[in-house]
Scaffold this motif. Structure first.
Motif, mmCIF file in Angstrom:
data_model
loop_
_atom_site.group_PDB
_atom_site.id
_atom_site.type_symbol
_atom_site.label_atom_id
_atom_site.label_comp_id
_atom_site.label_asym_id
_atom_site.label_seq_id
_atom_site.Cartn_x
_atom_site.Cartn_y
_atom_site.Cartn_z
ATOM 1 N N ARG A 15 0.830 -1.211 0.000
ATOM 2 C CA ARG A 15 0.000 0.000 0.000
ATOM 3 C C ARG A 15 0.859 1.252 0.000
ATOM 4 O O ARG A 15 0.575 2.221 -0.721
ATOM 5 C CB ARG A 15 -0.926 -0.006 1.214
ATOM 6 C CG ARG A 15 -2.141 -0.905 1.085
ATOM 7 C CD ARG A 15 -3.178 -0.594 2.141
ATOM 8 N NE ARG A 15 -2.646 -0.780 3.480
ATOM 9 C CZ ARG A 15 -2.721 -1.918 4.161
ATOM 10 N NH1 ARG A 15 -3.293 -2.974 3.613
ATOM 11 N NH2 ARG A 15 -2.225 -2.013 5.391
ATOM 12 N N GLY A 16 1.918 1.240 0.808
ATOM 13 C CA GLY A 16 2.787 2.414 0.891
ATOM 14 C C GLY A 16 3.497 2.700 -0.417
ATOM 15 O O GLY A 16 3.581 3.845 -0.866
ATOM 16 N N ILE A 17 4.033 1.641 -1.047
ATOM 17 C CA ILE A 17 4.735 1.829 -2.314
ATOM 18 C C ILE A 17 3.768 2.301 -3.396
ATOM 19 O O ILE A 17 4.064 3.236 -4.148
ATOM 20 C CB ILE A 17 5.432 0.527 -2.736
ATOM 21 C CG1 ILE A 17 6.546 0.169 -1.754
ATOM 22 C CG2 ILE A 17 6.001 0.655 -4.152
ATOM 23 C CD1 ILE A 17 7.203 -1.167 -2.044
ATOM 24 N N GLN A 18 2.622 1.647 -3.492
ATOM 25 C CA GLN A 18 1.634 2.034 -4.506
ATOM 26 C C GLN A 18 1.205 3.487 -4.320
ATOM 27 O O GLN A 18 1.153 4.256 -5.290
ATOM 28 C CB GLN A 18 0.430 1.117 -4.441
ATOM 29 C CG GLN A 18 -0.615 1.420 -5.524
ATOM 30 C CD GLN A 18 -1.811 0.489 -5.446
ATOM 31 O OE1 GLN A 18 -2.276 0.137 -4.360
ATOM 32 N NE2 GLN A 18 -2.316 0.065 -6.599
ATOM 33 N N PHE A 19 0.907 3.871 -3.108
ATOM 34 C CA PHE A 19 0.447 5.229 -2.831
ATOM 35 C C PHE A 19 1.491 6.258 -3.262
ATOM 36 O O PHE A 19 1.164 7.249 -3.943
ATOM 37 C CB PHE A 19 0.150 5.376 -1.338
ATOM 38 C CG PHE A 19 -0.233 6.772 -0.917
ATOM 39 C CD1 PHE A 19 -1.500 7.268 -1.179
ATOM 40 C CD2 PHE A 19 0.683 7.589 -0.264
ATOM 41 C CE1 PHE A 19 -1.852 8.562 -0.798
ATOM 42 C CE2 PHE A 19 0.348 8.878 0.122
ATOM 43 C CZ PHE A 19 -0.927 9.364 -0.147
ATOM 44 N N ASN A 20 2.735 6.028 -2.891
ATOM 45 C CA ASN A 20 3.773 7.019 -3.186
ATOM 46 C C ASN A 20 4.159 7.044 -4.657
ATOM 47 O O ASN A 20 4.452 8.116 -5.203
ATOM 48 C CB ASN A 20 5.001 6.760 -2.311
ATOM 49 C CG ASN A 20 4.807 7.224 -0.877
ATOM 50 O OD1 ASN A 20 4.922 8.403 -0.592
ATOM 51 N ND2 ASN A 20 4.483 6.292 0.006
#
Length: 236
Positions: A15-20
């Motif tokens: 989720r963190g990688i996708q969001f950023n």
């Protein structure tokens, strides 16, 4: 904007990688296991500009997936994520065809910088292939090796050797500068398209891979030479 494939089984990291990455303007498809990614990339040949690939995945590991992609002619740049800290694990990822790696836990700015560096490198290579009249000298011959840059093909003694876009870029730079000492910073800037974020140790690992592929005796190279304290020199 680029179309990226993220293969990561840990929800909070994914989720963190996708969001950023989406904040940076990229389209991101997120898959959670290696077999599903294999089906998308090999069976359906879905196009992506870059693959962010976790090493430890259920079903089919990131190492096995990357090896399979290269064996099936998928040369999309791969940025590998690994929670392992031993140098041999990082080198193994490079040996199976990854273009770069980031070790977990990673700095977000470093991850984004490495993604952008690989995308710049890939875009530069694509531009060269789109040129109506390719520049002269696009075939490099040395020892038993023949490297055709336009076709993205390499053969040693008549046997095909599969190379990543970064490996091709390093050979192209050597081809353009025979006998000239190139520093690790030169290689980072020209082959990876960046002045930072990628360690010079990564350059050394790629040189080891090229020696293993092309040198008769990789431990005693005659074409890709080390120049102590300076960098590398190519002698065709």
């Amino acid at each position: 904007m680029a179309d990226l494939l993220l293969v990561e089984d840990e929800d909070h990291i994914g989720r963190g990688i996708q969001f950023n990455l989406e904040l940076e303007g990229h389209g991101v498809r997120w898959l959670r296991d290696g077999r599903t990614a294999f089906e998308a990339l090999v069976d359906r040949r879905e196009p992506f500009d870059l693959i962010v690939l976790d090493l430890m995945l259920p079903g089919l590991s990131g190492l096995d997936l990357c090896r399979a992609l290269r064996a099936h002619g998928v040369f999309t740049p791969v940025l590998m994520l690994t929670a392992r800290h031993h140098e041999k694990d990082k080198v193994q990822g490079l040996h199976v065809g990854a273009d770069d790696y980031v070790t977990k836990p990673f700095n977000l700015e470093e991850l984004l910088a490495r993604v952008e560096g690989l995308l710049r490198r890939s875009a530069w290579e694509a531009q060269r292939h789109r040129e109506a009249q390719p520049p002269p000298g696009q075939v490099l011959r040395f020892g038993a090796a023949v490297v055709d840059f336009d076709r993205h093909e390499a053969h040693v003694g008549g046997v095909e050797t599969r190379l990543t876009s970064i490996e091709m870029a390093i050979l192209r730079l050597f081809h353009a500068n025979p006998g000239k000492v190139l520093t690790r910073e030169d290689l980072l800037r020209e082959a990876w398209g960046t002045d930072a974020a990628i360690t010079t140790r990564t350059v050394d690992n790629f040189i080891l891979r090229l020696r293993k592929a092309f040198e008769p005796d990789p431990a005693n190279p005659v074409h890709i030479l080390s120049v102590r304290g300076r960098g590398y020199k190519f002698m065709p």
